[in-house]
Every structure is written in structure tokens, then in C-alpha cells.
Design a protein around this motif. Structure first.
Motif, mmCIF file in Angstrom:
data_model
loop_
_atom_site.group_PDB
_atom_site.id
_atom_site.type_symbol
_atom_site.label_atom_id
_atom_site.label_comp_id
_atom_site.label_asym_id
_atom_site.label_seq_id
_atom_site.Cartn_x
_atom_site.Cartn_y
_atom_site.Cartn_z
ATOM 1 N N ALA A 131 12.260 45.442 -46.026
ATOM 2 C CA ALA A 131 12.511 44.976 -47.125
ATOM 3 C C ALA A 131 11.461 44.656 -48.091
ATOM 4 N N PRO A 132 11.620 45.484 -49.561
ATOM 5 C CA PRO A 132 10.682 45.294 -50.514
ATOM 6 C C PRO A 132 10.172 43.644 -50.865
ATOM 7 N N ILE A 263 8.883 40.619 -40.313
ATOM 8 C CA ILE A 263 8.274 41.115 -41.513
ATOM 9 C C ILE A 263 9.191 40.957 -42.709
ATOM 10 N N ASN A 264 10.303 41.232 -42.589
ATOM 11 C CA ASN A 264 11.375 40.928 -43.539
ATOM 12 C C ASN A 264 11.214 39.629 -44.130
ATOM 13 N N GLN A 265 10.640 38.641 -43.590
ATOM 14 C CA GLN A 265 10.627 37.285 -44.257
ATOM 15 C C GLN A 265 9.748 37.289 -45.305
ATOM 16 N N LEU A 266 8.997 38.547 -45.732
ATOM 17 C CA LEU A 266 8.055 38.459 -46.768
ATOM 18 C C LEU A 266 9.107 39.404 -47.834
ATOM 19 N N GLU A 299 1.320 28.504 -48.209
ATOM 20 C CA GLU A 299 1.918 27.729 -49.460
ATOM 21 C C GLU A 299 3.342 28.234 -49.498
ATOM 22 N N LYS A 300 3.869 29.518 -49.084
ATOM 23 C CA LYS A 300 5.219 29.705 -49.177
ATOM 24 C C LYS A 300 5.875 29.145 -48.004
ATOM 25 N N GLY A 301 5.038 28.381 -47.168
ATOM 26 C CA GLY A 301 5.953 27.988 -46.007
ATOM 27 C C GLY A 301 6.330 28.995 -44.710
ATOM 28 N N LEU A 302 5.683 30.265 -45.046
ATOM 29 C CA LEU A 302 6.069 31.187 -43.946
ATOM 30 C C LEU A 302 5.423 31.059 -42.739
ATOM 31 N N ILE A 303 3.936 30.411 -42.792
ATOM 32 C CA ILE A 303 3.333 30.230 -41.495
ATOM 33 C C ILE A 303 2.685 28.873 -41.541
ATOM 34 N N SER A 304 2.371 28.205 -40.417
ATOM 35 C CA SER A 304 1.922 26.878 -40.502
ATOM 36 C C SER A 304 0.317 26.779 -40.749
ATOM 37 N N GLY A 305 -0.152 25.827 -41.107
ATOM 38 C CA GLY A 305 -1.573 25.932 -41.676
ATOM 39 C C GLY A 305 -2.562 25.680 -40.473
#
Length: 305
Positions: A131-132, A263-266, A299-305
């Protein structure tokens, strides 16, 4: 005595069996750990591509049990592409226009048409384009605002008329790629006094210091504004769309199918404005690519801090 010997032998045999079982258990545990596996992510030799590679790596490390080796800053497009096809790396970020026009020497079209063609072409080589990310980092040409004013430059066609008196300073690979200087030269009739190849970072210093007059640039490059450059309009629409995304080996996806969803979460999460800002944090503010990439994902909530 025979009974004692038999008992002793039985105990030794039992101990050996326990030891073998333990070794087998240890080996199985080791296999489970190894089943997490190791993959290698590469990148080209410029800030944006390095940032994207770190984002992909961080996501994979956060969402799977895979170990990730990062081979960033490998070199130009053809170097990274060759490393992928030779299985020296298993995935890296690339751009639809580069894949279609540069690697396969095929005609591009709209963003959607070029994406479709990208997927079809790479599939034949055992690859997949995921996914782009959401932005189109197209090439463009830039001059200083003083040069633009002096020669009344607004478009590539305007530049072609005065190119014989100007010096072009671009990335090394741009000099040879069909979707670079050779193609522009044919379409617009540009014929510069001199054309110099150089590293991406040096291009901006060279044009700012008057060593060159024209440079290639990316639409997401923060250095454009930092160096007060004027972007010229590609009035004949030479440059194809360069939608960014992950290209990955199919045998890697077969082995680790969870990678595709991770990866497609991006996909669709990075705008051109986002990418320009991230590039600026590295190239202008001096922050590290890996830190900027990780902070963006948090910041995007894709990984935890």
C-alpha cells in the motif's frame, strides 16, 4: 552384582534420555526463536528513503517477533533494486515512477495507472508493491529566485530557451536515468553548458554558492524552502508520479505473511506536508533519521512510546 550393574545401566540410560530430551527441547525453543526470523531492510542514499526504511523497521519490530537488520544508505536506486533482487535485502521503500520508468523502461500514466503497472511489473520478478504511504514525491527542477527573475523562468520550457548558458547540478543517477536528464533533454530540448553529478546534500550548497544554476529536487524536500529556491513548472508533464510504498520479495511474504498487514498500516498515513516536515527535521534541524521516524510513528499511534 548383575542386578546392581543393570540398575546402574538403567539409570545411565535414563539420564541420557533426559539429556537428549532436554537438548531436543532446547533445540525446539531455539527453532521457535529462530522462527521469528531475521529480515533485512534497505534504503537508498537520501534522507527521505532512510526515514521510510526506519519507519518500516520500527513497525515490524513493534508488531512481530522478527529481528530486523537495517542496511540504510545503500546507494542510488539501481543499487537498492539490485540488492533486493539478489536477496541481499528483502524489502525497501521505493517509488512507482522509478520502478516503471527506470527499472522496466515502461510508459507511466496517472498515479493510479502507474501504481497498477508497478504491481504488475514487479510481480513477474517475484516481488510485491504494498500500500502506498500517501504522498507523491515527484522530481522537479529548481533555480534560485534570483536566476528565475533574471531569466523570467516559470516553466521547464522557459528554462530550455536559456539552458545553453547555465550549469546543471544534479544527483549522479539523475544524469543517466531515462526519467531524469536524458528524458528531459529529449522532450524539452534542454542543452546545458555543463551538467555535473553530485551527492544530494551537495546540490543545494552548490546552487546556493553559485557553482551551479539549476538543480533537480523532490517535491517533499525541505531544502527547497531553506535555500530559497524557485520550483519550475513541468509544463509538458515529463515527470511521472512517484507514489512511495514498500517493495518486498514474495518469498519473504510467503515465509512471514504477517508482514503485509503490518507494513500496510503505513498506507495513506504520510502526506507530502508530513514528509517535507520530517525531511526538514533531519536536513535542517540536524536530528537523527531513526529518532524522527520513531517519533512520527508514535505521534500517529502506530507504535507505543
Amino acid at each position: 552384582m548383575n542386578t546392581k550393574i543393570r540398575t546402574l545401566l538403567t539409570m545411565i540410560l535414563a539420564s541420557l534420555l533426559l539429556l537428549l530430551a532436554a537438548c531436543g527441547g532446547s533445540s525446539a525453543a531455539g527453532d521457535n526463536t529462530a522462527s521469528g526470523g531475521t529480515i533485512t531492510i534497505g534504503s537508498k542514499n537520501f534522507t527521505e528513503n532512510i526515514l521510510l526504511a526506519h519507519m518500516i523497521a520500527d513497525l515490524i519490530e513493534d508488531k512481530t517477533d522478527l529481528s530486523v537488520v537495517r542496511k540504510v544508505n545503500l546507494g542510488g536506486s539501481n543499487v537498492a533494486w539490485g540488492a533486493l533482487k539478489n536477496n541481499e535485502i528483502q524489502l525497501y521503500p521505493d517509488y512507482t515512477g522509478t520502478i516503471v520508468a527506470n527499472y522496466y523502461q515502461q510508459e507511466t500514466g496517472t498515479s493510479e495507472e502507474t501504481l497498477t503497472k508497478t504491481k504488475e511489473l514487479v510481480e513477474k520478478d517475484g516481488l510485491e508493491f504494498l500500500a502506498p504511504f500517501g504522498f507523491n514525491n515527484t522530481y522537479t527542477l529548481a533555480v534560485t529566485k534570483e536566476t528565475a527573475e533574471k531569466y523570467h523562468l516559470k516553466t521547464f520550457s522557459d528554462l530550455a530557451k536559456v539552458s545553453q548558458g547555465l550549469v546543471l547540478g544534479v544527483e549522479f543517477e539523475f544524469l543517466d536515468r531515462e526519467d531524469g536528464y536524458p528524458g528531459i533533454k529529449k522532450l524539452y530540448g534542454m542543452n546545458f553548458k555543463d551538467a555535473k553529478g553530485m551527492d544530494h546534500g551537495i546540490m543545494y550548497r552548490s546552487i546556493s554558492e553559485g557553482e551551479t544554476d539549476v538543480t533537480n529536487a523532490y517535491s517533499t524536500d525541505a531544502q527547497i524552502e531553506a535555500h530559497n529556491l524557485a520550483i519550475l513548472d513541468d509544463d509538458k508533464q515529463f515527470f511521472p508520479p512517484y507514489d512511495a510504498g514498500t517493495v518486498i520479495r514474495k518469498d519473504t511474504l510467503d515465509q512471514y505473511p504477517e508482514l503485509k498487514e503490518v507494513i500496510n498500516q503505513l498506507g495513506g498515513t504520510i502526506s507530502e506536508e508530513d514528509m517535507q516536515k520530517l525531511n526538514g527535521q533531519v536536513d535542517i534541524e540536524g536530528l537523527k533519521e531513526e529518532d524522527v521516524a520513531r517519533d512520527f510513528l508514535i505521534e500517529k499511534g502506530l507504535i507505543s512510546g
